[in-house]
Motif scaffolding. Sequence first.
Motif, mmCIF file in Angstrom:
data_model
loop_
_atom_site.group_PDB
_atom_site.id
_atom_site.type_symbol
_atom_site.label_atom_id
_atom_site.label_comp_id
_atom_site.label_asym_id
_atom_site.label_seq_id
_atom_site.Cartn_x
_atom_site.Cartn_y
_atom_site.Cartn_z
ATOM 1 N N CYS A 105 0.844 -1.204 0.000
ATOM 2 C CA CYS A 105 0.000 0.000 0.000
ATOM 3 C C CYS A 105 0.878 1.251 0.000
ATOM 4 C CB CYS A 105 -0.905 0.006 1.223
ATOM 5 S SG CYS A 105 -1.967 1.458 1.311
ATOM 6 N N ILE A 106 0.517 2.207 -0.867
ATOM 7 C CA ILE A 106 1.250 3.476 -0.925
ATOM 8 C C ILE A 106 0.410 4.636 -0.392
ATOM 9 C CG2 ILE A 106 2.850 2.832 -2.788
ATOM 10 C CD1 ILE A 106 0.845 4.241 -4.739
ATOM 11 N N GLY A 107 -0.747 4.302 0.138
ATOM 12 C CA GLY A 107 -1.587 5.345 0.730
ATOM 13 C C GLY A 107 -2.162 6.322 -0.268
ATOM 14 N N CYS A 108 -2.439 5.862 -1.500
ATOM 15 C CA CYS A 108 -2.952 6.764 -2.539
ATOM 16 C C CYS A 108 -4.416 7.124 -2.307
ATOM 17 C CB CYS A 108 -2.766 6.161 -3.928
ATOM 18 S SG CYS A 108 -3.807 4.719 -4.268
ATOM 19 N N ILE A 156 -13.219 2.501 4.031
ATOM 20 C CA ILE A 156 -11.761 2.472 4.163
ATOM 21 C C ILE A 156 -11.209 3.795 4.685
ATOM 22 C CG2 ILE A 156 -9.591 2.014 2.928
ATOM 23 C CD1 ILE A 156 -11.302 0.411 0.875
ATOM 24 N N THR A 157 -10.332 3.698 5.674
ATOM 25 C CA THR A 157 -9.591 4.846 6.182
ATOM 26 C C THR A 157 -8.136 4.646 5.764
ATOM 27 O OG1 THR A 157 -11.090 4.888 8.052
ATOM 28 C CG2 THR A 157 -9.089 6.189 8.266
ATOM 29 N N VAL A 158 -7.516 5.723 5.279
ATOM 30 C CA VAL A 158 -6.183 5.579 4.686
ATOM 31 C C VAL A 158 -5.147 6.384 5.477
ATOM 32 C CG1 VAL A 158 -4.836 5.802 2.562
ATOM 33 C CG2 VAL A 158 -7.283 5.375 2.429
ATOM 34 N N TYR A 159 -3.982 5.786 5.660
ATOM 35 C CA TYR A 159 -2.857 6.438 6.332
ATOM 36 C C TYR A 159 -1.647 6.402 5.415
ATOM 37 C CZ TYR A 159 -5.817 5.784 10.415
ATOM 38 O OH TYR A 159 -6.869 5.808 11.297
ATOM 39 N N ARG A 160 -0.820 7.434 5.481
ATOM 40 C CA ARG A 160 0.400 7.450 4.673
ATOM 41 C C ARG A 160 1.511 8.061 5.504
ATOM 42 N NH1 ARG A 160 -0.256 11.503 0.847
ATOM 43 N NH2 ARG A 160 -1.891 10.350 -0.180
ATOM 44 N N GLU A 161 2.714 7.470 5.398
ATOM 45 C CA GLU A 161 3.820 7.979 6.219
ATOM 46 C C GLU A 161 4.180 9.406 5.784
ATOM 47 O OE1 GLU A 161 7.364 5.676 5.779
ATOM 48 O OE2 GLU A 161 7.320 5.776 3.608
ATOM 49 N N LYS A 162 4.589 10.202 6.726
ATOM 50 C CA LYS A 162 5.004 11.578 6.445
ATOM 51 C C LYS A 162 6.517 11.586 6.308
ATOM 52 C CE LYS A 162 1.472 14.596 7.585
ATOM 53 N NZ LYS A 162 0.563 14.426 8.710
ATOM 54 N N LYS A 163 7.012 12.267 5.245
ATOM 55 C CA LYS A 163 8.465 12.375 5.145
ATOM 56 C C LYS A 163 8.831 13.669 4.468
ATOM 57 C CE LYS A 163 10.621 8.022 5.489
ATOM 58 N NZ LYS A 163 10.595 6.803 4.733
ATOM 59 N N PRO A 203 -2.798 9.141 14.038
ATOM 60 C CA PRO A 203 -3.588 10.295 13.570
ATOM 61 C C PRO A 203 -2.809 11.226 12.634
ATOM 62 C CG PRO A 203 -3.865 9.983 15.923
ATOM 63 C CD PRO A 203 -2.822 9.001 15.487
ATOM 64 N N GLU A 204 -1.497 11.393 12.850
ATOM 65 C CA GLU A 204 -0.773 12.337 11.989
ATOM 66 C C GLU A 204 -0.548 11.796 10.584
ATOM 67 O OE1 GLU A 204 0.355 11.176 14.859
ATOM 68 O OE2 GLU A 204 2.400 10.393 14.668
ATOM 69 N N ASN A 205 -0.672 10.490 10.405
ATOM 70 C CA ASN A 205 -0.519 9.911 9.066
ATOM 71 C C ASN A 205 -1.833 9.805 8.306
ATOM 72 O OD1 ASN A 205 2.219 9.551 9.258
ATOM 73 N ND2 ASN A 205 2.091 7.455 9.990
ATOM 74 N N LEU A 206 -2.922 10.190 8.940
ATOM 75 C CA LEU A 206 -4.237 10.039 8.316
ATOM 76 C C LEU A 206 -4.327 10.856 7.031
ATOM 77 C CD1 LEU A 206 -7.188 8.928 8.774
ATOM 78 C CD2 LEU A 206 -7.677 11.181 9.687
ATOM 79 N N VAL A 207 -4.706 10.220 5.931
ATOM 80 C CA VAL A 207 -4.905 10.969 4.692
ATOM 81 C C VAL A 207 -6.346 10.937 4.196
ATOM 82 C CG1 VAL A 207 -2.573 11.002 3.750
ATOM 83 C CG2 VAL A 207 -4.019 9.023 3.327
ATOM 84 N N TYR A 208 -7.099 9.919 4.581
ATOM 85 C CA TYR A 208 -8.477 9.879 4.107
ATOM 86 C C TYR A 208 -9.369 9.140 5.079
ATOM 87 C CZ TYR A 208 -12.401 9.872 0.943
ATOM 88 O OH TYR A 208 -13.620 10.111 0.397
ATOM 89 N N LYS A 209 -10.439 9.798 5.476
ATOM 90 C CA LYS A 209 -11.460 9.084 6.250
ATOM 91 C C LYS A 209 -12.827 9.661 5.913
ATOM 92 C CE LYS A 209 -11.690 11.581 10.569
ATOM 93 N NZ LYS A 209 -12.490 11.827 11.532
ATOM 94 N N LYS A 210 -13.841 8.946 6.319
ATOM 95 C CA LYS A 210 -15.209 9.388 6.046
ATOM 96 C C LYS A 210 -15.421 10.788 6.605
ATOM 97 C CE LYS A 210 -18.586 7.962 8.650
ATOM 98 N NZ LYS A 210 -19.110 9.268 9.054
#
Lengths: 72, 254
Positions: free
Chosen positions: A50-53, A65-72, B8-15
């Motif tokens: 997963c790339i968090g797109c 679906i809830t999506v997370y992506r690493e911060k850099k 929480p800081e990595n969250l990019v998409y939620k309902k």
Amino acid sequence: MAKKGDIVIDIEKCKGCEVCLAACPNDVLAIGSEVNRKGYRYAVKVNSDCIGCANCAVVCPDAVITVYREKK
Amino acid sequence: MSENLITPENLVYKKTKSMTDRILHYCPGCGHGTAHRMLAEAIDELGIQGETIGVAPVGCSVLAYYYFDVDMQEAAHGRAPAVATGIKRVFPEKYVFTYQGDGDLAAIGTAETIHACNRGENILVVFINNGIYGMTGGQMAPTTLEGMKSSTSPRGRDVKTMGSPLKITEMIAQLPGTYFVTRQAVHTPANVRKTKRALKKALEYQKLNKGTCFVEIVANCPSGWKMTPVQSNKWMEENMFPFYPLGDIKVPEK
């Protein structure tokens, strides 16, 4: 290298429609063999590519679906 | 690497918060859910949750008031633009939208739709076109394609006896009362994002008091079309889009 991402699937809301499978660029999702309380076979994560797109979450009709992506 | 990304800081998409937590009653893969969410996201991005009033239709999306966490009003079948007219005239500072399917908007509600748009009411009309009456069992709708099978046109729609599919969005665009008319879809991530931009623009235009904004969303009906959701999206691309081409039909003059 692409950033790493992760998803959380709300299995009780998932209806197994497979629209997210078609939207995922890295084939992270598949329909599992277990059923939820509504009797649907729900989507599961099958690899760690997963790339968090958020494509899966954006097309999901049920906001599962809830999506997370690493911060850099 | 096994670091936990679910923080929480990595969250990019939620309902989004203008959608309630209820489980949608729609069939698996139905475009209504995505269309609801995009409208809710547009509302939240503009920060107008408390100033928005929606009007729910009759049809599959009759329960839309359960899913939008904004003030909602149910209208009689097809009468949503008339009800929205009343609401907008009493509360001109509120953002008013109707959410209607093709049976509601293009069949029983044709008169209300056309006249509300002709009067140039400052409302947003969201029109979900899936070419079928989904809720009642897949009967032929005015928007059903030529040759398309439905439970009341089992041999396919014959235009000689059943008329041609109605391009109501193009008709509406001819009226001087409409300000922004567009046709979008919600079957791929790119289309979903475009739809949200269109809905957001339409809500922003409402502040200008320039006329009706009309957003058609071509959607699938896997149950009514008797296909899997993924098949129905493909069928929609191959059959619906040539007749209902996506894109802006009427854009405000600069």
